[in-house]
Design an enzyme around this catalytic site. Sequence first.
Site, mmCIF file in Angstrom:
data_model
loop_
_atom_site.group_PDB
_atom_site.id
_atom_site.type_symbol
_atom_site.label_atom_id
_atom_site.label_comp_id
_atom_site.label_asym_id
_atom_site.label_seq_id
_atom_site.Cartn_x
_atom_site.Cartn_y
_atom_site.Cartn_z
ATOM 1 N N CYS A 379 0.942 -1.101 -0.098
ATOM 2 C CA CYS A 379 0.083 0.006 0.230
ATOM 3 C C CYS A 379 1.007 1.027 -0.076
ATOM 4 O O CYS A 379 1.561 1.484 -0.953
ATOM 5 C CB CYS A 379 -0.916 0.082 1.290
ATOM 6 S SG CYS A 379 -2.446 0.929 0.769
ATOM 7 N N HIS A 505 -3.636 -4.973 0.535
ATOM 8 C CA HIS A 505 -3.173 -5.450 1.779
ATOM 9 C C HIS A 505 -3.126 -7.088 1.738
ATOM 10 O O HIS A 505 -3.956 -7.790 2.036
ATOM 11 C CB HIS A 505 -3.846 -5.120 2.967
ATOM 12 C CG HIS A 505 -3.608 -3.663 3.185
ATOM 13 N ND1 HIS A 505 -2.657 -3.301 4.102
ATOM 14 C CD2 HIS A 505 -4.441 -2.659 2.736
ATOM 15 C CE1 HIS A 505 -2.621 -1.707 3.993
ATOM 16 N NE2 HIS A 505 -3.607 -1.478 3.278
ATOM 17 N N GLU A 507 -1.536 -9.202 3.440
ATOM 18 C CA GLU A 507 -1.511 -9.517 4.756
ATOM 19 C C GLU A 507 -2.762 -10.011 5.458
ATOM 20 O O GLU A 507 -3.014 -10.864 6.308
ATOM 21 C CB GLU A 507 -0.637 -8.875 5.819
ATOM 22 C CG GLU A 507 -1.391 -7.212 6.269
ATOM 23 C CD GLU A 507 -1.209 -6.237 5.342
ATOM 24 O OE1 GLU A 507 -1.192 -6.500 4.161
ATOM 25 O OE2 GLU A 507 -1.465 -5.170 5.581
#
Length: 531
Positions: A379, A505, A507
């Site tokens: 990001c 993102h 994650e």
Amino acid sequence: MGKFIFITGGVLSGLGKGVVAASLGYLLKSRGYRVTLQKIDPYLNVDAGTMNPYEHGEVFVTADGKECDLDIGRYERFLHQDLSASNYLTTGQVYWNVIQRERRGDYLGKTVQIIPHITEEIKRLIRRPVEESGAEIGIVEVGGTVGDIEGLPYLEALRQLRDELPREDTCFVHLTYIPLLSTTGELKTKPTQHSVKELREVGIQPDFIVARTHLPLTPDIRRKISLFCDVPPEHVIEDRDLPSIYEVPLALEAEAFPHRILDVLSLPARPADLTAWEDFVERLVRADKPVRIGIVGKYVELHDAYISIIEAFQHAGAALGTRVEISWIPSAAVEEDIGVLRGLAGILVPGGFGERGVEGKILAADYARREGIPYFGICLGMQVAVIAFARYAAGLPDANSTEFDPDTPHPVIDLLPEQRHLRAKGGTMRLGAYPAILKEGSRVRGIYGSGEISERHRHRYEFNLDYLEALGRAGLEASGLSPDGRLVEIVELSGHPWYIGVQFHPEYTSRPLRPHPLFVDFVRICAERSS
Ligand code: GLN
């Protein structure tokens, strides 16, 4: 209509209620039950989007774009299943709905009160994720500690639900803390007794006491808790400190917790298949090849702000037999001395907002490019890589994002043309899952093993298409684009060991049983190069 398990907490906050809720969810799911998990945050914020990561840790985003407490991320990782907006509930949301109804005149002139109007709305919102998902069991975690003023309407709503539903359709679990008195080496049960007393005052008698403890509970302590809290001794569940949160489900299984919960809910105690989880924990504990990766960020003192990234590294490390050791590097330190980055096997720049510390991140992205150090930009980490490349490799020395310099002559990162006139910040973020098409022959396409992906977003600014060609000519490839080609989702550098920036993102969707391919490949290359 499903059954409910309500989880409350006592004595103090931060005992790991979320981990217990998530673990229980996993244990019931692995017995073939359809399970969903809900977090209640008794704050007046309507969602977590406006909450400071300094105070609350990471803002997690669901696929359908809700900004949530980090516990939702934990639930998704343990349950290995996507949750949605309705799985997160705040007081702000409850009041918002009730007040809108009041303005529409829906209450027909009645006085609008906490009981029954707020409690009715709470009950409706608690039932919603179970109804929407068709879950057989809904686990509901009430944030905060019993006795907090903010929590009272929720406890009242839960009490009402227990009365309204058949007795075997609800179950109350109370998580408490058993402190260890260092002078005598004794475990003390008094705080637990007091917090159960508080719960009873609002009309709730717990069915289970989950006791967070440093030492194993002796039979004597179990008997004492059982007696004072009025639960059977086998309903006192030990929740001991463990090296990894991923061991908690296995410890709760050893306590026969799911078995006894199912008994209270009058559901059959089917056998569980925990082998995949046990394998994961085994690999996680055994992973011994260390690799040092630096995270350069603004909030690095508060690791909870990056919890999904830390977890994603654990998942990737377990898959590879590698132990990721994170060096937390404040971006201000990079600005002072780039030497703080020396000796790292890889550098990750995570998401972030605001100008403070951004120059240090730009320098880190540039250093990784020049030195051939694997770089993973997430990001804002992708945006600073683009800025660094524009400035130091493409001959645009003043390049910037308009977030940090509205008057930059080279806005390589900018709002979308249709958003540039908007002043307000609210409602202008790109949130939730969006598809991207990966270029044939790109590194990311090889890593994903697929030409089309879907990843979750949380940002306002985008790669400015006006610079696509100039940066491309200088060697920065836009290797992932939105299907209409208007949004750059991924950039990468060829001729570099590993240099990838993603606008989304990854994650958020890494899980113990499905580590994210970008994290696995990044850790793999870092480990190879450091051995
Ligand atoms: N501040 C940047 C934006 O709004 C990046 C956001 C982030 O990293 N999550 O686009």
